[in-house]
Scaffold this motif. Structure first.
Motif, short mmCIF file in Angstrom:
data_model
loop_
_atom_site.label_atom_id
_atom_site.label_comp_id
_atom_site.label_asym_id
_atom_site.label_seq_id
_atom_site.Cartn_x
_atom_site.Cartn_y
_atom_site.Cartn_z
N ASN A 36 9.87 -2.52 -12.38
CA ASN A 36 8.80 -1.70 -12.94
C ASN A 36 8.82 -1.71 -14.46
N HIS A 87 1.15 -2.55 -11.64
CA HIS A 87 1.52 -1.58 -10.61
C HIS A 87 2.16 -2.30 -9.44
N ASN A 103 -3.09 4.21 -2.53
CA ASN A 103 -2.00 3.37 -3.03
C ASN A 103 -1.57 2.32 -2.02
#
Length: 390
Positions: free
Chosen positions: A49, A56, A100
């Protein structure tokens, strides 16, 4: 399973000291078992990340669908790449928000598209007119991204042409999606599994970038570039640290695509492989003839019980035994089933200790990805792979 520590095995472990190997050393097992450390998964997520920056992460659930892992990644803020209704249901059950979740399989049952849409999933992959038609009927107004076939992969396991459309088909697919009332949201591709060096992404990105720019110039307001997976794990050959690797990939993306509104990455192997090890047992060590230069070593786990990625000997697992440090010799490694295809490594035999005998435990390193999800329900009566999540 009991807590009796196989003391003879402990000496082999300090070099590879981590929570999973420590647990294996302290316990006994009556069947092949994957032990996976959630903290290690979390550390991999954090490193990737950080390197990906504004991109993302959508974890590829197929790599390891353990609910404990999905729940951890929900708390970390990860998104999810789901390939089926069952994976979507798993993610939702562990607290993932539907916005998501990406339904990333380009081959979907109509009823599963309808289910996903009714559950709030709005992002779908496609690579054909027929799939776009299904999505338009069962998820009207959804966002779609078109998956492209890419060539010249430098990955250890290049992907086949099963998924993706030819570059020349892309304009008509985008036009059709828009005509059907869908939102032409982006493009996706997969550089190939186990792409060991970030520089290996360059030839694939060079293919996709002109298509991205041409589609936007043609009036498609693409927002999402899904760069897929390919993030590697250690199987004996040197790889870059996850943060540095991800940052290098993003630098290559930016150089070719400029400021993309949204970049999505779908690490699976690179997220979970190194967090898990399989403990197994040697069932037999033998030779086919007295003058053979190599032995045959048969394990109680094989291609049908979790080690499917030995197909073509593409993924080269590493091993730990209590005899490590002694003299070694070449071995053909095979599984236990009565199927002649259940051979793991033969073209390139593995070096294992000459002292290895039936009954010895053997630890297969970095097996957190694509083992429990590949294991059969019990082919030939051999038990499926057990999983322990720490």
């Amino acid at each position: 399973m009991n807590a009796t520590a196989p003391g003879a095995l402990r000496a082999a472990f300090p070099v590879y000291a981590d929570a999973a190997t420590a647990y294996i050393a302290a316990n006994s097992f009556d069947r092949p078992t994957l032990v996976i450390d959630r903290q290690r998964v979390g550390a991999q997520y954090d490193a990737l990340n950080a390197g990906l920056g504004g991109a993302h992460i959508h974890y590829a659930v197929k790599a390891n669908p353990a609910p404990e892992i999905v729940r951890l990644l929900v708390k970390k803020g990860s998104g999810f790449d789901a390939a089926s209704r069952q994976e979507i249901e798993l993610c939702l059950s562990q607290g993932a928000r539907p916005e998501n979740i990406s339904f990333g399989n380009t081959i979907k049952r109509a009823s599963d598209i309808s289910f996903a849409h009714s559950a709030g999933v709005r992002l779908f992959a496609a690579d054909s007119e027929a799939e776009l038609d299904k999505i338009a009927r069962h998820a009207p107004g959804a966002r779609v991204y078109i998956r492209l076939i890419v060539e010249n992969s430098l990955a250890d396991w290049p992907l086949s042409r099963k998924f993706g459309c030819a570059a020349g088909t892309l304009p008509s697919l985008l036009d059709r999606a828009r005509a059907l009332g869908l939102v032409t949201y982006g493009l996706s591709f997969h550089v190939g599994s186990q792409t060991r060096d970030a520089s290996f992404w360059a030839p694939v990105l060079d293919q996709v970038a002109p298509l991205w720019h041409a589609a936007r110039a043609a009036g498609h307001d693409l927002q999402l570039l899904n760069i897929g997976g390919g993030f590697p794990a250690f199987y004996g050959q040197t790889i870059q640290a996850p943060r540095a690797y991800a940052a290098a990939v993003m630098a290559l993306v930016k150089a070719r695509f400029g400021d993309v509104p949204q970049v999505m990455a779908e690490p699976g192997r690179g997220m979970v492989a190194e967090a898990g090890h399989i403990v197994a047992e040697v069932m037999l060590v033998s030779k086919k003839a007295q003058d053979d230069l190599h032995r045959w070593v048969y394990l109680d786990i094989g291609r049908f019980s979790g080690l499917a990625e030995t197909e073509g000997e593409a993924i080269r697992y590493q091993f730990i035994t209590r005899h490590d440090g002694g003299e070694t010799g070449p071995c053909v490694l095979a599984g236990p089933s009565c199927d002649s295809a259940d051979i793991l490594y033969e073209k390139r035999p593995v070096q294992l200790p000459l002292a290895l005998r039936d009954g010895d435990r053997i630890v297969i390193r970095n097996c957190g990805a694509y083992t429990s999800s590949y294991a059969s329900v019990g082919f030939n009566g051999f038990p499926p792979l057990d999983v322990v999540v720490l």
